[in-house]
Design a protein around this motif. Sequence first.
Motif, PDB file in Angstrom:
ATOM      1  N   HIS A  64      -0.711  -5.599   8.719  1.00  0.00           N
ATOM      2  CA  HIS A  64       0.338  -6.571   8.170  1.00  0.00           C
ATOM      3  C   HIS A  64       1.616  -6.864   8.820  1.00  0.00           C
ATOM      4  O   HIS A  64       1.857  -8.182   9.276  1.00  0.00           O
ATOM      5  N   ILE A 109      -7.604  -6.875  10.115  1.00  0.00           N
ATOM      6  CA  ILE A 109      -7.174  -6.599   8.847  1.00  0.00           C
ATOM      7  C   ILE A 109      -8.097  -5.679   7.773  1.00  0.00           C
ATOM      8  O   ILE A 109      -9.411  -5.717   8.251  1.00  0.00           O
ATOM      9  N   HIS A 111      -9.525  -5.323   5.192  1.00  0.00           N
ATOM     10  CA  HIS A 111     -10.822  -6.003   4.544  1.00  0.00           C
ATOM     11  C   HIS A 111     -11.601  -6.483   5.424  1.00  0.00           C
ATOM     12  O   HIS A 111     -12.844  -6.670   4.834  1.00  0.00           O
ATOM     13  N   ASP A 130      -3.708  -2.593  -1.597  1.00  0.00           N
ATOM     14  CA  ASP A 130      -3.852  -3.822  -1.271  1.00  0.00           C
ATOM     15  C   ASP A 130      -4.370  -4.868  -2.207  1.00  0.00           C
ATOM     16  O   ASP A 130      -5.578  -4.428  -2.477  1.00  0.00           O
ATOM     17  N   HIS A 132      -5.984  -7.580  -1.969  1.00  0.00           N
ATOM     18  CA  HIS A 132      -7.151  -8.026  -1.612  1.00  0.00           C
ATOM     19  C   HIS A 132      -8.158  -7.219  -1.374  1.00  0.00           C
ATOM     20  O   HIS A 132      -9.273  -7.615  -0.702  1.00  0.00           O
ATOM     21  N   SER A 347      -6.623 -14.671   8.190  1.00  0.00           N
ATOM     22  CA  SER A 347      -6.569 -14.048   6.730  1.00  0.00           C
ATOM     23  C   SER A 347      -7.780 -13.336   6.610  1.00  0.00           C
ATOM     24  O   SER A 347      -8.782 -13.539   6.918  1.00  0.00           O
ATOM     25  N   CYS A 348      -7.685 -12.212   5.650  1.00  0.00           N
ATOM     26  CA  CYS A 348      -8.802 -11.639   5.068  1.00  0.00           C
ATOM     27  C   CYS A 348      -9.718 -12.536   4.204  1.00  0.00           C
ATOM     28  O   CYS A 348     -10.960 -11.909   3.815  1.00  0.00           O
ATOM     29  N   CYS A 408      -2.680  -9.717  10.045  1.00  0.00           N
ATOM     30  CA  CYS A 408      -2.448 -10.652   8.694  1.00  0.00           C
ATOM     31  C   CYS A 408      -1.738 -11.724   9.174  1.00  0.00           C
ATOM     32  O   CYS A 408      -1.679 -12.885   8.742  1.00  0.00           O
ATOM     33  N   CYS A 411      -0.338 -15.101   7.168  1.00  0.00           N
ATOM     34  CA  CYS A 411      -1.087 -15.248   5.664  1.00  0.00           C
ATOM     35  C   CYS A 411       0.345 -14.479   4.822  1.00  0.00           C
ATOM     36  O   CYS A 411       0.680 -14.980   3.567  1.00  0.00           O
ATOM     37  N   LEU A 412       1.187 -13.730   5.408  1.00  0.00           N
ATOM     38  CA  LEU A 412       2.349 -13.255   4.467  1.00  0.00           C
ATOM     39  C   LEU A 412       3.470 -13.146   5.397  1.00  0.00           C
ATOM     40  O   LEU A 412       4.759 -12.698   4.906  1.00  0.00           O
ATOM     41  N   ASN A 430      -4.954 -17.089   1.135  1.00  0.00           N
ATOM     42  CA  ASN A 430      -5.240 -17.245  -0.225  1.00  0.00           C
ATOM     43  C   ASN A 430      -3.889 -17.356  -1.271  1.00  0.00           C
ATOM     44  O   ASN A 430      -3.886 -17.105  -2.388  1.00  0.00           O
ATOM     45  N   ARG A 436       5.970 -17.462   0.514  1.00  0.00           N
ATOM     46  CA  ARG A 436       4.910 -16.370   0.965  1.00  0.00           C
ATOM     47  C   ARG A 436       4.734 -16.479   2.621  1.00  0.00           C
ATOM     48  O   ARG A 436       4.672 -15.482   3.103  1.00  0.00           O
TER      49      ARG A 436
HETATM   50  S1  SF4 Z   1      -4.115 -11.255   2.020  1.00  0.00           S
HETATM   51 FE1  SF4 Z   1      -3.131 -11.741   3.969  1.00  0.00          FE
HETATM   52  S2  SF4 Z   1      -1.516  -9.936   3.992  1.00  0.00           S
HETATM   53 FE2  SF4 Z   1      -2.911  -9.403   2.604  1.00  0.00          FE
HETATM   54  S3  SF4 Z   1      -4.681  -8.319   3.578  1.00  0.00           S
HETATM   55 FE3  SF4 Z   1      -5.303 -10.345   3.404  1.00  0.00          FE
HETATM   56  S4  SF4 Z   1      -4.533 -11.087   5.318  1.00  0.00           S
HETATM   57 FE4  SF4 Z   1      -3.397  -9.356   5.159  1.00  0.00          FE
END
Ligand code: SF4
Lengths: 467, 201
Positions: A64, A109, A111, A130, A132, A347-348, A408, A411-412, A430, A436
């Motif tokens: 992250h 990441i 995931h 997390d 996701h 991102s994931c 990440c 994405c955040l 996402n 965000r």
């Molecule tokens: S949603 Fe974004 S911040 Fe959360 S694990 Fe996936 S890539 Fe990382």
Amino acid sequence: MSPKTLYDKIWDAHLVHEAEDGTSLLYIDRHLVHEVTSPQAFEGLRMAGRKVRKPENTIAVPDHNVPTTPDRVKGIQNEESRIQVEALDKNAKDFGINYYPVNDIRQGIVHIVGPEQGWTLPGMTVVCGDSHTATHGAFGALAHGIGTSEVEHVLATQTLIQTKSKNMKVEITGQLQPGVTAKDITLSVIGHTGTAGGTGYVIEYCGEAIRSLSMEGRMTVCNMAIEGGARAGLIAPDEVTFDYIKGRPHTPKGAQWEAAMAWWKTLYSDDDAHWDKVVTIRGEDIAPVVTWGTSPEDVLPITDVVPDPADFEGGKVDAAKRALDYMGLEPGQKLSDIEIDTVFIGSCTNGRIEDLRAAAEILKGKKIKEGLRAMVVPGSGLVRAQAEEEGLADIFQEAGFEWRLAGCSMCLAMNPDQLSPGERCAATSNRNFEGRQGRGGRTHLMSPQMAAAAAVTGKLTDVREMM
Amino acid sequence: MEKFEKLTGIAAPLPLINVDTDMIIPKQFLKTIKRSGLGKNLFDEMRYDDDGNEIPDFVLNKPQYRDAEILVAGDNFGCGSSREHAPWAIKDFGIRCVIAPSFADIFFNNCFKNGILPIALPQEQVDILMKDAEKGANARMIVDLENQTVTTSDGEVIAFEVDQFKKHCLLEGLDDIGLTMEKAPAIDAFEAKASAERPWV
Ligand code: SF4
């Protein structure tokens, strides 16, 4: 035996104890850990003098906070981020868990790393601090996000206290039209059910259109189950799944593989299983979509216009007004007229090799609109290496994209990759929540193809016009 | 964990739907490795302007709601990420009870682990409580977990449902991990059986 859903089967296979009121202790096969939601959990263990019960089934990776610029090999500049990552380095070492540190090529990441390394397998229970974590459901694993207290609970006991969710079936029939992707499926489902539509449920996605997806696409679909409010998303394993996992570093080999396959093949919902809720969408009806507001349910086909808040009901009227104000949009404005400043591919949800291939396909031989900021952040070091080998990195860079290291990222926006106030971004991630991707930043969610098309024209674009 | 039995306090109205975890505690505050101290950044982007000054209109900045211990909000409260920093921030601010028509799953669970009681009620009843909360600091609500009731400042009593195990843990301030560790023999037995059946795990 009474007929069961896939969720029922996995649940039953992991039930350690069930109290009279239905509160259950569920055994956890894989526990994934990252730097943001774990420090307080490890601190809790230390304070209580507890150990990690199954370090060999616990996997940690920082993602992250890590910068994605090449200079990160020299260390993390932001002090708080550095402290958090160093805390994970230390915790992984002290507690003896599997670890992919920042400069390991397998880092990425969480995931994306889990499935890539073969940690995620059908029929497992997988948790991570997390939301996701739902991504891993693509393998027919029961995977959900947990809070830090639960992270500590799983570290100490390898179990989680749960009550069983209800079963929801989301069927996508038929085939997708050209230009329509897994991302469009998952966003369209949320548009259909709302962000609270899945609350209290575990969703199983099925139907011909789902079966036709690759593992990458299935992960994209399950990834956003949480945005629909569901505790988890599932897709029953099949040959596509088995082909993907075979031969990965942590998948079973030889006789163990055969034994595993025998069980995995029983992992499907029985024909007459009971569903508490069923949603059916025709694959042919799904269009390439974008979000216009600040909730993933604010989604429409790219050919549509920005809606009028007056057309909604209840609390949604004010929410839509607030969203349009925040997004700087007017009702009736054509979505395809919205100009963007930035493009984020990663991102994931959409940071896997197939996503990069799809975006590169659109970008081949083209340049991004002048003045635009565009970046690709591969989901893992291995995805990055493969994309370089396939020549995708060159396509992105020639088009004018920055080619980043894995994490990440935007994405955040916990690392330096952030939007400025009012900056408008076409993103493959996402969440389009307020702030965000950076305070005041405006996010439009879409597929990698659509993001690539937007990069070329400088506005939200129907990718079908470029195919 | 701090016990939750009965609470008499000021309720702050936040009539927004889909209040997400990024609103509750923006990500720049997730870099801490501690649990405490997040209350000042609760709802940070709604509460402060770009220069860090308070936005007077935001409910928790109004003098009558600064000491609120109850929050009444719209549908789907706490959606988004699994960050427990959200309940930590709420608790650190001093709020011990959140009332809304519905909650996101992970947030809902996280509340109970931190001594916060989330109460889901039908929209009409939340509307009544929202109106009551709008009366400000003189109107105090009573949340009684033992009897599962919320009482408005006018004395109207509204009953709510709560999972009995979670209620028990909140009332007693019980730590989940300790409770589960008492079941170690069952976990050992499960592991032995599972490793015979699914040795590849
Ligand atoms: S949603 Fe974004 S911040 Fe959360 S694990 Fe996936 S890539 Fe990382």
